[in-house]
Structure formats: structure tokens, C-alpha cells
Design a protein around this motif. Structure first.
Motif, PDB file in Angstrom:
ATOM      1  N   ILE A   1      11.886  -2.548   8.319  1.00 41.86           N
ATOM      2  CA  ILE A   1      12.860  -3.051   8.166  1.00 41.86           C
ATOM      3  C   ILE A   1      14.532  -1.879   8.433  1.00 41.86           C
ATOM      4  N   GLY A   2      14.280   0.036   9.128  1.00 37.96           N
ATOM      5  CA  GLY A   2      15.546   0.686   8.904  1.00 37.96           C
ATOM      6  C   GLY A   2      14.907   0.382  10.639  1.00 37.96           C
ATOM      7  N   PRO A   3      15.878   1.550  10.874  1.00 41.38           N
ATOM      8  CA  PRO A   3      15.805   1.795  12.201  1.00 41.38           C
ATOM      9  C   PRO A   3      14.578   1.898  12.707  1.00 41.38           C
ATOM     10  N   CYS A   4      13.944   1.970  14.006  1.00 36.42           N
ATOM     11  CA  CYS A   4      12.578   2.426  14.041  1.00 36.42           C
ATOM     12  C   CYS A   4      11.735   3.416  14.278  1.00 36.42           C
ATOM     13  N   THR A   5      12.726   4.333  14.308  1.00 34.98           N
ATOM     14  CA  THR A   5      12.120   5.891  14.526  1.00 34.98           C
ATOM     15  C   THR A   5      11.108   6.171  14.272  1.00 34.98           C
ATOM     16  N   ASN A   6       9.926   6.044  13.227  1.00 35.81           N
ATOM     17  CA  ASN A   6       9.441   5.959  12.168  1.00 35.81           C
ATOM     18  C   ASN A   6       8.303   5.642  12.846  1.00 35.81           C
ATOM     19  N   VAL A   7       8.121   4.206  13.412  1.00 38.04           N
ATOM     20  CA  VAL A   7       7.103   3.008  14.589  1.00 38.04           C
ATOM     21  C   VAL A   7       6.763   4.186  16.043  1.00 38.04           C
ATOM     22  N   ALA A   8       8.586   3.873  15.952  1.00 36.96           N
ATOM     23  CA  ALA A   8       8.275   4.761  17.433  1.00 36.96           C
ATOM     24  C   ALA A   8       7.411   5.666  17.748  1.00 36.96           C
TER      25      ALA A   8
ATOM     26  N   VAL B   1      27.852  -6.676  19.416  1.00 36.51           N
ATOM     27  CA  VAL B   1      26.496  -7.678  20.657  1.00 36.51           C
ATOM     28  C   VAL B   1      25.274  -6.871  19.682  1.00 36.51           C
ATOM     29  N   ALA B   2      25.522  -5.361  19.167  1.00 34.64           N
ATOM     30  CA  ALA B   2      24.929  -4.723  18.881  1.00 34.64           C
ATOM     31  C   ALA B   2      24.301  -4.692  16.599  1.00 34.64           C
ATOM     32  N   GLU B   3      23.136  -4.732  16.795  1.00 32.87           N
ATOM     33  CA  GLU B   3      22.886  -4.682  14.805  1.00 32.87           C
ATOM     34  C   GLU B   3      22.041  -3.175  14.596  1.00 32.87           C
ATOM     35  N   TYR B   4      22.392  -3.007  13.619  1.00 34.50           N
ATOM     36  CA  TYR B   4      22.785  -1.576  12.941  1.00 34.50           C
ATOM     37  C   TYR B   4      20.894  -0.785  12.888  1.00 34.50           C
ATOM     38  N   ASN B   5      19.915  -1.732  12.526  1.00 37.64           N
ATOM     39  CA  ASN B   5      18.931  -1.134  12.531  1.00 37.64           C
ATOM     40  C   ASN B   5      18.303  -0.548  14.397  1.00 37.64           C
ATOM     41  N   PHE B   6      18.898  -1.792  15.274  1.00 37.89           N
ATOM     42  CA  PHE B   6      18.241  -1.573  16.867  1.00 37.89           C
ATOM     43  C   PHE B   6      19.401  -0.239  17.492  1.00 37.89           C
ATOM     44  N   TRP B   7      20.755  -0.732  17.004  1.00 35.60           N
ATOM     45  CA  TRP B   7      21.565   0.463  17.695  1.00 35.60           C
ATOM     46  C   TRP B   7      21.102   1.684  16.799  1.00 35.60           C
ATOM     47  N   ALA B   8      21.080   1.910  15.481  1.00 33.18           N
ATOM     48  CA  ALA B   8      21.139   3.268  14.955  1.00 33.18           C
ATOM     49  C   ALA B   8      19.867   4.565  15.866  1.00 33.18           C
ATOM     50  N   ASP B   9      19.205   3.575  16.442  1.00 35.47           N
ATOM     51  CA  ASP B   9      18.338   4.233  17.275  1.00 35.47           C
ATOM     52  C   ASP B   9      17.797   3.193  18.006  1.00 35.47           C
ATOM     53  N   PRO B  10      17.933   3.002  19.694  1.00 33.89           N
ATOM     54  CA  PRO B  10      18.078   1.611  20.331  1.00 33.89           C
ATOM     55  C   PRO B  10      16.589   2.561  21.157  1.00 33.89           C
ATOM     56  N   GLN B  11      16.476   3.357  21.455  1.00 29.17           N
ATOM     57  CA  GLN B  11      15.218   3.810  22.597  1.00 29.17           C
ATOM     58  C   GLN B  11      13.384   3.849  21.540  1.00 29.17           C
ATOM     59  N   ALA B  12      14.167   3.974  19.984  1.00 29.50           N
ATOM     60  CA  ALA B  12      12.485   3.638  19.337  1.00 29.50           C
ATOM     61  C   ALA B  12      12.372   1.820  18.818  1.00 29.50           C
TER      62      ALA B  12
ATOM     63  N   LYS C   1       0.589  -1.143  -0.434  1.00 34.30           N
ATOM     64  CA  LYS C   1       0.111   0.553   0.506  1.00 34.30           C
ATOM     65  C   LYS C   1       1.035   1.227  -0.448  1.00 34.30           C
ATOM     66  N   ALA C   2       2.074   1.577   0.873  1.00 31.57           N
ATOM     67  CA  ALA C   2       2.464   2.321   0.927  1.00 31.57           C
ATOM     68  C   ALA C   2       4.023   1.687   1.322  1.00 31.57           C
ATOM     69  N   VAL C   3       5.492   2.884   0.835  1.00 29.18           N
ATOM     70  CA  VAL C   3       6.540   2.459   1.333  1.00 29.18           C
ATOM     71  C   VAL C   3       6.531   4.277   2.083  1.00 29.18           C
ATOM     72  N   CYS C   4       7.627   4.211   3.538  1.00 22.47           N
ATOM     73  CA  CYS C   4       7.595   4.602   4.183  1.00 22.47           C
ATOM     74  C   CYS C   4       9.833   5.079   3.925  1.00 22.47           C
ATOM     75  N   SER C   5      10.232   6.589   4.507  1.00 24.35           N
ATOM     76  CA  SER C   5      11.615   6.358   4.745  1.00 24.35           C
ATOM     77  C   SER C   5      12.264   6.739   6.342  1.00 24.35           C
ATOM     78  N   VAL C   6      13.084   6.465   5.939  1.00 22.57           N
ATOM     79  CA  VAL C   6      14.165   6.447   7.420  1.00 22.57           C
ATOM     80  C   VAL C   6      15.304   6.719   7.173  1.00 22.57           C
ATOM     81  N   THR C   7      15.950   7.562   8.126  1.00 21.73           N
ATOM     82  CA  THR C   7      17.737   7.909   7.280  1.00 21.73           C
ATOM     83  C   THR C   7      17.707   6.348   8.086  1.00 21.73           C
ATOM     84  N   GLY C   8      19.087   5.870   7.418  1.00 24.73           N
ATOM     85  CA  GLY C   8      19.636   4.398   7.838  1.00 24.73           C
ATOM     86  C   GLY C   8      20.979   3.803   6.976  1.00 24.73           C
ATOM     87  N   ASN C   9      20.851   3.722   6.172  1.00 28.12           N
ATOM     88  CA  ASN C   9      21.608   3.218   4.737  1.00 28.12           C
ATOM     89  C   ASN C   9      22.589   3.996   3.964  1.00 28.12           C
ATOM     90  N   GLY C  10      21.529   5.185   4.494  1.00 25.50           N
ATOM     91  CA  GLY C  10      21.922   6.675   3.220  1.00 25.50           C
ATOM     92  C   GLY C  10      21.705   7.594   5.012  1.00 25.50           C
TER      93      GLY C  10
END
Ligand code: RIB
Ligand code: CA
Length: 318
Positions: free
Chosen positions: A128-135, A166-177, A34-43
Motif C-alpha cells: 500500500i505504498g510504492p512497490c519497491t520492497n516487493v520488487a 493518468v498516474a497514481e502516486y504509488n505506481f508513479w513513485a516507483d513505476p519500474q517496481a 504478522k509484520a509491517v514493512c516500511s518504504v519511502t512514500g508519504n514521508g
């Protein structure tokens, strides 16, 4: 009888493997993207937004809207971006798919809240990027979390990492989210972590099949996966290219390709273990209470058969 296709939204940071996840979703007759949302991450956000638009156009789906999301993590800091896929996020090949497709005016967080709340329990959301938008959507609307039908996350890892031991990128980039998303009470959450997605990295034989197929799309995938292969070879003498995010969509199309264990999952938000996911199988340390499904293993051959069958209608022998 034609089964109704499952409605999904992909929240992502394209990124080669995000691009491949979108491509796989667009080729599945089980999925209605239905849609794609973007977030900072791989770039940076401009890069991931532009890549998302161009991937949709490449697949002939300019009709699918793309919403620009968060440029910074919940702590207002810009997460360090990953350069594994080249500076343009697509291994140096982003400019080969330029299109005139435009992003929507509404921002991703407002869109997620509005769309999912007006389609309660209908939408599967992929993070499938940092969880910022969803949080942010969870913070904005008390109903949002319970209105998500299913959330599939590529993030975290059991006992490994790509940003620290011990840290994967998406969780590391915004662990609080990531922490807030996992603890939001969403009814059906699946976490697919690095320990398992590492296993589906594109090897040289699979990549060669892409070259042999010799279609516009197979050549594009062959090209954008070169940088990841080169980087892995230089860094660890492994001739494979990362495919992490693709497993979320493959699992959704055919859950039998993975083994799932119920778990209580949380994320370390600061300090030396920042971004580490704690995966407590069966909630053993948490009064047997689980908040997510943890993908524990993947059948790699089944995954590759699914990938080539769905996108190129080719059965492969592997
Ligand atoms: O650690 C793997 C994740 O980080 C994937 O989502 C990939 O796109 C990278 O950004
Ligand atoms: Ca990603």
C-alpha cells in the motif's frame, strides 16, 4: 467453530490512510498481522518507519515486528514524497503517539524473502505504498513470487491520477517496481486503484461520527484526517479526507463490498505517462490473458458499516 485467522504482512508508507489500514487490520478477528514493512512514500523513510512503529504501539501491539525497507526507488532516486497528510505523514499528529517501540535489525526485503519463502502460500501481502520492497524481494529470490498466497495492491488507477492526469502516486513513485511486481507471475493479485478508493474518502458526516464516538482511537482518527480534508477543500472544494489504503484491508475482510473484474494490468515506466496503469479488462488486448483482479466498484455504505463495526463495534446508518 473458530476459523483460523488469515496471516498477512503490510508493506506501507504511513501515511494517514496506511495507518488506518493497519488499525483496521488489527481490529479484525479474521486477520493475523504478522509484520509491517516500511518504504519511502508519504514521508521520508525515517518518517514512515517511525509512524509505523507508533501506530502499532497505539493499538497495543508492540509485539508485531516492523522492518525498515527501501529509502529510494529501483532507479536509486528518492521519489517525491506526498505532503497531503502533513509533513509528519499523520496530519501534524504523529507526535501525539510517540512510543519506545524499536524496528527490527533485519531489513524489510530480506525479511519478506525469508518469511514468505518459509511459509509458502500462507501469507497475504498488502502493498500500500510504492512497490519497491516487493520488487526487490522478487529480484532477490526466484521462489518468492510463487510463494505469495495473495497480493493486494493499492496503486494505479483506471483513467485518472493524483500525480499526473493518468498516474497514481504509488505506481508513479516507483513505476519500474510496480511493473515488475505485476509481471512476476504471482498467482493471485488484486489491484485497487485510485478511481475506486477516491469513492471511500471520509466525508464530514462520517468524520463527525468519529468525534461523537469519543474514544482515544476515534479522536486520533478524527485528528489525523483533518489535514487531508483541509487540503481537498483548498484544492478542489471537496470536503472529504483520503482513505485509499483502507479499502485493501476492508476488501480482504469482506470481498462482497467490491465488484471485481479480471484484467491484464501493466504500468508505463517512463515518459509523459510515467506511472500510468493500463487496465485491460478480460485481457481483451492480450489474447484474453489476465494477470490480476481489478476492483471496479465499491459499495460505499457497506464499506463504512464494515469500518465502524470492525474498529468501534458500531453499526452506522448511512
Ligand atoms: O495515491 C494514493 C496512495 O498514495 C496511498 O497509498 C497513499 O498512502 C499515498 O501515499
Ligand atoms: Ca500508502
Amino acid at each position: 467453530m473458530n476459523k483460523e485467522r488469515e496471516k498477512i504482512i503490510i508493506d506501507c508508507d504511513p501515511g494517514t490512510d496506511d495507518a488506518l489500514a493497519i488499525i483496521l487490520a488489527l481490529h479484525s478477528d479474521k486477520i493475523d498481522l504478522k509484520a509491517v514493512c516500511s518504504v519511502t512514500g508519504n514521508g521520508a523513510l525515517d518518517t514512515t518507519t517511525k509512524n509505523g512503529l507508533n501506530i502499532l504501539a497505539l493499538c497495543g501491539r508492540k509485539d508485531i515486528p516492523l522492518y525498515r525497507g527501501s529509502a529510494v526507488a529501483l532507479d536509486q532516486k528518492q521519489p517525491a514524497t506526498v505532503s497531503a497528510f502533513g509533513d509528519d505523514g499523520l496530519g501534524g499528529y504523529a507526535d501525539t503517539i510517540l512510543s519506545d517501540k524499536k524496528e527490527e535489525e533485519q531489513n524489510a526485503v530480506d525479511f519478506l524473502v525469508e518469511y514468505i519463502n518459509s511459509h509458502p502460500k500462507e501469507i497475504t501481502l498488502f502493498a500500500i505504498g510504492p512497490c519497491t520492497n516487493v520488487a526487490k524481494a522478487i529480484r532477490k529470490s526466484p521462489e518468492f513470487a510463487k510463494n505469495i498466497k495473495k497480493l493486494v495492491i493499492m496503486g494505479g488507477a483506471k483513467y485518472t491520477g493524483n500525480m499526473s492526469p493518468v498516474a497514481e502516486y504509488n505506481f508513479w513513485a516507483d513505476p519500474q517496481a510496480a511493473h515488475e511486481v505485476l509481471q512476476a507471475g504471482i498467482e493471485d493479485v488484486t489491484m485497487i486503484g485510485l478511481d475506486v478508493t477516491n469513492k471511500i474518502a471520509l466525508n464530514c458526516e462520517m468524520r463527525e461520527i468519529l468525534r461523537l464516538l469519543d474514544t482515544d482511537l476515534s479522536r486520533f482518527i478524527y485528528n489525523i484526517t483533518k489535514e487531508g480534508l483541509d487540503d481537498n477543500w483548498k484544492a478542489r472544494r471537496k470536503a472529504v479526507s483520503p482513505m485509499h489504503d483502507v479499502l485493501t484491508v476492508a476488501y480482504f475482510i469482506d470481498p462482497s463490498i467490491v465488484e471485481i473484474k479480471p484484467a491484464f494490468i501493466d504500468v508505463v515506466t517512463d515518459g509523459i505517462a510515467k506511472g500510468q496503469s493500463i487496465v485491460d479488462i478480460n485481457g481483451h488486448w492480450n489474447n484474453n490473458i489476465c494477470n490480476a483482479k481489478y476492483v471496479a466498484t465499491v459499495d460505499v455504505n457497506k464499506f463504512y458499516n464494515l469500518f465502524f463495526k470492525e474498529i468501534f463495534n458500531e453499526g452506522i446508518n448511512c
